[in-house]
Structures are given as structure tokens and as C-alpha cells.
Design an enzyme around this catalytic site. Structure first.
Site, mmCIF file in Angstrom:
data_model
loop_
_atom_site.group_PDB
_atom_site.id
_atom_site.type_symbol
_atom_site.label_atom_id
_atom_site.label_comp_id
_atom_site.label_asym_id
_atom_site.label_seq_id
_atom_site.Cartn_x
_atom_site.Cartn_y
_atom_site.Cartn_z
ATOM 1 N N GLN A 1 42.362 24.173 -22.579
ATOM 2 C CA GLN A 1 42.880 24.949 -23.704
ATOM 3 C C GLN A 1 41.724 25.310 -24.634
ATOM 4 O O GLN A 1 41.034 24.432 -25.158
ATOM 5 C CB GLN A 1 43.946 24.151 -24.456
ATOM 6 C CG GLN A 1 44.624 24.948 -25.558
ATOM 7 C CD GLN A 1 45.973 24.379 -25.942
ATOM 8 O OE1 GLN A 1 46.708 23.891 -25.094
ATOM 9 N NE2 GLN A 1 46.304 24.442 -27.216
ATOM 10 N N ASP B 1 45.904 27.619 -32.830
ATOM 11 C CA ASP B 1 44.811 26.875 -33.446
ATOM 12 C C ASP B 1 43.651 27.783 -33.817
ATOM 13 O O ASP B 1 42.997 27.566 -34.847
ATOM 14 C CB ASP B 1 44.342 25.763 -32.508
ATOM 15 C CG ASP B 1 45.168 24.507 -32.658
ATOM 16 O OD1 ASP B 1 44.691 23.557 -33.293
ATOM 17 O OD2 ASP B 1 46.302 24.481 -32.159
ATOM 18 N N GLU C 1 40.801 26.659 -28.033
ATOM 19 C CA GLU C 1 41.466 26.826 -29.325
ATOM 20 C C GLU C 1 40.558 26.528 -30.508
ATOM 21 O O GLU C 1 41.023 26.479 -31.643
ATOM 22 C CB GLU C 1 42.702 25.931 -29.381
ATOM 23 C CG GLU C 1 42.418 24.468 -29.088
ATOM 24 C CD GLU C 1 43.683 23.629 -28.978
ATOM 25 O OE1 GLU C 1 44.737 24.062 -29.491
ATOM 26 O OE2 GLU C 1 43.617 22.540 -28.388
ATOM 27 N N HIS D 1 52.227 17.635 -29.319
ATOM 28 C CA HIS D 1 52.953 18.012 -30.530
ATOM 29 C C HIS D 1 54.429 17.631 -30.498
ATOM 30 O O HIS D 1 55.211 18.171 -31.295
ATOM 31 C CB HIS D 1 52.826 19.522 -30.765
ATOM 32 C CG HIS D 1 51.447 19.956 -31.169
ATOM 33 N ND1 HIS D 1 50.831 19.523 -32.325
ATOM 34 C CD2 HIS D 1 50.555 20.779 -30.553
ATOM 35 C CE1 HIS D 1 49.624 20.066 -32.410
ATOM 36 N NE2 HIS D 1 49.432 20.831 -31.354
#
Length: 261
Positions: free
Chosen positions: A152, A180, A154, A50
Site C-alpha cells: 500500500q 492517507d 500511502e 482500521h
């Protein structure tokens, strides 16, 4: 099964549930990592997913992490093997891998990050290998023992396979991606009841598998809540967030000065 980590390594400290303090690095320079590492942060997460990091900027930030003794993790832009290999060759302590939504993908990620029993591509000339000159298999064993792989979680579909993901050999920890999950589930906030339920399910799966939990927090209220459900590694805000917070306070303090008569 990866070999046990060396004592004192980030992977060992994470595995034994030491309280670890980290932050995201969003600004593609080495200076934020250098400052935070010198302050004593246990780790940083360089955010390629990001933030505008290219390989050169990631390489510089990892150099700064190594120079200050902070563990340099990288949140890669995808689980693709070439993204994982790139940052590990640059000397990353480990990877935070987004959108690990199935046990099959977790196994692929774990294999891409390790040599023995895995599929990590080898080069002896990279920073991680000391720029050449060492013995290949000594380096392979050191790298396999120290490399930290964090999945992760999400995506809502990951919850259906969460026990299998957590139990995957080579996955060292689970990161709970509340942002998310909140967006995907249409929850009002990242601590709404459906998100709290997801957090509890992920944490419970990690406990059953004997794996630690890493989380992002914006402050100590969230840190206390998530520590209470088993989190031990905390990504507290980001370099940008910390700078903005400190700058806002400094500005407010100066604006509060009374004009001289």
C-alpha cells in the site's frame, strides 16, 4: 523471485490484469464475507488495520472466504513479520501491507511472506498447510506460488522511491492509498490535483515494473477514472458501506409510501 502462480489463482488473475471486484470487510464476523463471497466477489480484504479484528475473528472470516471461493486478503495492522505470518498461517490468500514507504521495507515484507529465498516461519500444522500430514516442500512451493503481496502506497516519501518499490521482487501489486495521501499532503479532496499527480506517478511506476494496480473506490465514477490510469483490482466500498447504502435506500423507499386514507 517467487515462482509463477498456478493458473486460475488469485495471484495469476491479478498478474494478468483481470478486472477483479472486491470490498473491505470491517465487521468482525464471518457472515459478511460469506454473503459477499457467495454473491461472486472475487476477493475480500479483511481490515485488521482500521477495524476491530482479532486473530480469532480474522480466522473465521478467512474460513468463510475459503468456503465460498473468494480470495481472502488481509490488510494487516503493520508490516511487522509476525502480523504477516499470523494471517498467512490462517490461510489468507495474501496480504495488503500498509505504509510501505521504502524499497528496503518492501523487500523485508516480501521476504516475510515467502519461504524459499525469504524468511517466513514454517509450521505444517496450520490451516494453510492443511493441518499437517502433507509433504513440507510441496506445501512450501504451493504457498510461495500462490501468496499475493500487495504494497500500500500511502506516504508522500514513498513517491521518492516508487520505482524501486514497484520493482521489488516478491511485491505482486501496488495499492494506491489515496486517503492517507490526501491527509498527509493536506489536499482538499482525494481527487485534488496533488493526489491525481501522485496516482499517476504510482500507476506509471507499476507499469514500468510490470505490476498491477489495486485501488479503493466509493463508486463507479472513481472506478472509471482509476481504471483509465491502469487499475484492474477494485476494492469497492466495504461491508458496512454497502449495508448502509442499501439500508438508506430501503428506508427512503418506505418513508415515501403515502399514508392510507
Amino acid at each position: 523471485m517467487p515462482p509463477p502462480p498456478p493458473d486460475g489463482s488469485f495471484r495469476a488473475r491479478l498478474s494478468r490484469r483481470d478486472i477483479l471486484a472486491g470490498t473491505f470487510i470491517k465487521t468482525p464476523t464471518l457472515h459478511g464475507t460469506e454473503i459477499l463471497g457467495a454473491l461472486g466477489f472475487d476477493f475480500v480484504v479483511i481490515d485488521e488495520e482500521h477495524s476491530p479484528f482479532d486473530r480469532q475473528a480474522t480466522d473465521a472470516a478467512l474460513f468463510a472466504a475459503r468456503a465460498t471461493g473468494a480470495a481472502g486478503l488481509v490488510r494487516v495492522p503493520s508490516p511487522a513479520p509476525h502480523h504477516l505470518l499470523s494471517v498467512l498461517d490462517c490461510g489468507a490468500t495474501g496480504v495488503l501491507v500498509p505504509h510501505v514507504a521504502s524499497a528496503a521495507l518492501a523487500a523485508q515484507v516480501a521476504a516475510a511472506c515467502r519461504y524459499r529465498g525469504g524468511r517466513r516461519g514454517y509450521s505444517g500444522s496450520v490451516r494453510a498447510a492443511g493441518y499437517g500430514g502433507g509433504k513440507m516442500w510441496d506445501y512450501v512451493d504451493r504457498a510461495d506460488a500462490a501468496t499475493t503481496v500487495v504494497a500500500q502506497i500511502e506516504d508522500p516519501e514513498a513517491l521518492d522511491e516508487i520505482d524501486a518499490i514497484a520493482a521489488t521482487d516478491g511485491i505482486d501489486a501496488l495499492f494506491i492509498g489515496r486517503g492517507d495521501l490526501t491527509a498527509a499532503m493536506g489536499a482538499a479532496t482525494n481527487d485534488a490535483p496533488p493526489i491525481r499527480d501522485a496516482v499517476d506517478r504510482i500507476s506509471a511506476a507499476a507499469r514500468r515494473a510490470g505490476k498491477p494496480v489495486m485501488v479503493f473506490v466509493g463508486g463507479m465514477t472513481e472506478a472509471n477514472w482509476l481504471h483509465g490510469i491502469g487499475a484492474s483490482a477494485f476494492v469497492y466500498s466495504s461491508d458496512q458501506g454497502l449495508m448502509k447504502q442499501a439500508a438508506a435506500k430501503a428506508l427512503a423507499d418506505l418513508r415515501g409510501l403515502s399514508p392510507q386514507a
